[in-house]
Design an enzyme around this catalytic site. Sequence first.
Site, mmCIF file in Angstrom:
data_model
loop_
_atom_site.group_PDB
_atom_site.id
_atom_site.type_symbol
_atom_site.label_atom_id
_atom_site.label_comp_id
_atom_site.label_asym_id
_atom_site.label_seq_id
_atom_site.Cartn_x
_atom_site.Cartn_y
_atom_site.Cartn_z
ATOM 1 N N SER A 1 30.943 -2.513 60.510
ATOM 2 C CA SER A 1 29.486 -2.437 60.681
ATOM 3 C C SER A 1 29.081 -2.962 62.059
ATOM 4 O O SER A 1 28.134 -2.464 62.670
ATOM 5 C CB SER A 1 28.770 -3.228 59.584
ATOM 6 O OG SER A 1 29.164 -4.588 59.602
ATOM 7 N N GLY B 1 32.013 -4.301 64.153
ATOM 8 C CA GLY B 1 33.266 -4.130 64.882
ATOM 9 C C GLY B 1 33.615 -2.677 65.140
ATOM 10 O O GLY B 1 33.005 -1.757 64.585
ATOM 11 N N ASP C 1 35.165 -4.586 52.888
ATOM 12 C CA ASP C 1 33.993 -5.451 52.907
ATOM 13 C C ASP C 1 34.296 -6.800 52.265
ATOM 14 O O ASP C 1 34.995 -6.864 51.250
ATOM 15 C CB ASP C 1 32.845 -4.759 52.166
ATOM 16 C CG ASP C 1 31.500 -5.356 52.508
ATOM 17 O OD1 ASP C 1 31.198 -6.457 52.022
ATOM 18 O OD2 ASP C 1 30.745 -4.715 53.270
ATOM 19 N N ALA D 1 30.169 -10.959 59.567
ATOM 20 C CA ALA D 1 28.777 -11.324 59.262
ATOM 21 C C ALA D 1 27.820 -10.301 59.847
ATOM 22 O O ALA D 1 28.166 -9.557 60.767
ATOM 23 C CB ALA D 1 28.449 -12.701 59.841
ATOM 24 N N TYR E 1 18.456 -14.815 59.489
ATOM 25 C CA TYR E 1 19.840 -14.944 59.962
ATOM 26 C C TYR E 1 20.250 -16.409 59.991
ATOM 27 O O TYR E 1 21.292 -16.800 59.446
ATOM 28 C CB TYR E 1 19.968 -14.315 61.354
ATOM 29 C CG TYR E 1 21.268 -14.623 62.061
ATOM 30 C CD1 TYR E 1 22.489 -14.248 61.509
ATOM 31 C CD2 TYR E 1 21.276 -15.296 63.288
ATOM 32 C CE1 TYR E 1 23.691 -14.541 62.154
ATOM 33 C CE2 TYR E 1 22.469 -15.588 63.938
ATOM 34 C CZ TYR E 1 23.665 -15.204 63.363
ATOM 35 O OH TYR E 1 24.851 -15.501 64.004
#
Length: 314
Positions: A34, A36, A57, A80, A146
Amino acid sequence: MRILITGGAGFIGRWVVQRLLEDGHQVWILDNLSNGRLENIKEFEGKKNLMEVIIGDIKDQALLNELFLKQFDICYHLGASINVQESIDDPATTFENDTVGTFHILEQCRKHGVKLVFMSTCMVYNRAVSFRGIMEIDPIKPASPYAGAKIAAENMVLSYHHSFGLPVVVIRPFNTYGPFQKTGGEGGVMAIFIKRKLEGKTLDIYGDGSQTRDLLYVEDCARFVAWAGYSDRVNGEIVNAGLGRDISINDLAKLIVKDDSRINHIPHIHPQSEIAKLLCNYDKAEKLLGWKPQVRLEDGILKTEQWIQSTNLI
């Protein structure tokens, strides 16, 4: 050692993988791509110490159950959601990835007795209020979902140390930059500024540009991450890493482009989550790990610019 790294195909993860391979460890990478990219780790293909790259995942419990049967010594948990604005737009995804995903990794580490190195962020802090820089004991502030998700995950990680005696360490690197960082909207300010400079575009600064950042070169960061796993002295601890020098976004733009006419200020997209002054105090890392940064900001900018010029990956 036998080591699992989540998020190993990401920007920082890729450099940690390189460090671990150079240090002679057997490395497994878990990444859902997602953030990388497989291109980041392409040069490690065929290395005998890179055991497996798993596209999957951290929330996939069945996958984790099978993967942790490989009896790892350390898990470096870097996987993350990392974008502040996306966490504001979609808090649920960030919470599921950063907090719930970390819980699933923790449970596996507890069951199998695996040391966990948890990658947190300097974005959990309030702000630097003195020239000594931010220390690990200074106030935190969940100014974005976050940061809130990372703080929640940090607390879970440390609770497993206190409740179960699990060897864990929470690491808080400051603003990391360097080769392989994305130069688009998800990238860091350094990569974005250098890319726009090379394209002859203006450097757009959110707000008045007085906010400061402590910019850590990625190879220094990767060395810190790796060493945090190697040492028992940091078990149960929170440890910062940074350059120990901050610079305003205005001054950073001038340092990169050297032409005030190419610098443009635009309204901030999330002023409520901005941190006015980020300056790292890395005394604890130096005391417990013998770590300190080696790459000066000016040298890091040059290395990063040379890399962006040389590649079409971004």
